[in-house]
Design an enzyme around this catalytic site. Structure first.
Site, PDB file in Angstrom:
ATOM      1  N   LYS A 198       0.851  -1.200   0.000  1.00 36.61           N
ATOM      2  CA  LYS A 198       0.000   0.000   0.000  1.00 36.61           C
ATOM      3  C   LYS A 198       0.879   1.239   0.000  1.00 36.61           C
ATOM      4  CE  LYS A 198      -4.212   0.455   2.255  1.00 36.61           C
ATOM      5  NZ  LYS A 198      -5.063   0.265   3.441  1.00 36.61           N
TER       6      LYS A 198
HETATM    7  C1  E4P Z   1      -8.332   1.129   3.453  1.00 34.33           C
HETATM    8  O1  E4P Z   1      -7.707   0.179   3.054  1.00 34.33           O
HETATM    9  C2  E4P Z   1      -8.246   1.703   4.786  1.00 34.33           C
HETATM   10  O2  E4P Z   1      -7.494   0.827   5.594  1.00 34.33           O
HETATM   11  C3  E4P Z   1      -9.554   1.874   5.473  1.00 34.33           C
HETATM   12  O3  E4P Z   1     -10.631   1.404   4.713  1.00 34.33           O
HETATM   13  C4  E4P Z   1      -9.754   3.193   6.125  1.00 34.33           C
HETATM   14  O4  E4P Z   1     -11.001   3.219   6.770  1.00 34.33           O
HETATM   15  P1  E4P Z   1     -11.420   4.289   7.884  1.00 34.33           P
HETATM   16  O5  E4P Z   1     -11.846   5.554   7.205  1.00 34.33           O
HETATM   17  O6  E4P Z   1     -12.546   3.643   8.608  1.00 34.33           O
HETATM   18  O7  E4P Z   1     -10.206   4.493   8.753  1.00 34.33           O
END
Ligand code: E4P
Length: 219
Positions: free
Chosen positions: A84
């Site tokens: 990522k």
């Molecule tokens: C995406 O891969 C992120 O880890 C995640 O969906 C972020 O979500 P949040 O807005 O609930 O922190």
């Protein structure tokens, strides 16, 4: 549509994997920190629970050089890891290079169609478009999903649109309606996808009737 769980908690991955329909796991630095264990050991345990799944693990570097160094290291831990990388100019340049090296990238923190376009051009395997955080500030997160799905289709990009920052089951329904390729969600939302009170009532009635009649499958 692929379904991922968004967590750093190994026990949640284990439970979701038991259902047999889990395609992958996404983590981020906050989720890993909340889980309270080391980064590499957590990611490797998740990889072992879901050996054929896609496991996203995030870099924390912010320069091209640091993202490349961390991305190559994380990718070397297991073949099912997708690195990522944040949606920044450095992240885009690093994504281009990592994908040239055969390392799959999940471009994260995407909030607009222009960012999605750049991620697709850089060769990202997944474009993580966050919806909940946009809804949280009184805007429509799903609009960017619609745009991202369309632009990927218009030009035949290989990227898949991953709906992230999901808060409730209707986000999953809307993502599916729009043709998004993947939805990643907290474990609690995944559990909610199963639930319907009429299923519980219906099952209870079937079993009560069956038992009252003294029926059996195995004689
Ligand atoms: C995406 O891969 C992120 O880890 C995640 O969906 C972020 O979500 P949040 O807005 O609930 O922190």
């Amino acid at each position: 549509m692929k379904l991922f769980v968004d967590t750093g908690r190994v026990e949640e991955v284990r439970k979701a994997a038991e259902w047999g329909i889990l395609d992958g796991v996404t983590t981020n630095p906050s989720l890993i920190a909340q889980a309270g264990r080391g980064f590499k050991e957590t990611v490797l345990e998740i990889c072992s629970i879901l050996p054929h799944g896609s496991i996203s693990a995030e870099v924390v570097g912010t320069t091209v050089e640091d993202i490349l160094r961390e991305g190559r290291e994380i990718a070397s831990w297991s073949p099912n890891i997708v690195v990522k990388v944040p949606m920044t100019p450095a992240g885009i340049a690093a994504t281009r290079q990592l994908t040239r090296e055969g390392i799959r990238v999940n471009m994260t923190l995407v909030f607009s169609p222009t960012q999605a376009l750049l991620a697709a051009k850089a060769g990202a395997t997944y474009i993580s478009v966050f919806v909940g955080r946009v809804d949280d500030v009184s805007s429509e997160g799903m609009r960017t999903i619609e745009d991202a799905v369309q632009l990927v289709a218009n030009y035949g990009f290989d990227s898949e649109v991953l709906v992230a920052s999901i808060r409730h089951p209707m986000h999953v329904v809307e993502a599916a309606r729009l043709g998004a390729h993947i939805a990643t969600m907290p474990f609690k939302v995944f559990e909610q996808l199963f639930q319907h009170p009429l299923t519980d009532i219906g099952l209870k009635r079937f079993l009560d009737d069956w038992n009252k009649a003294g029926l059996r499958i195995f004689e």
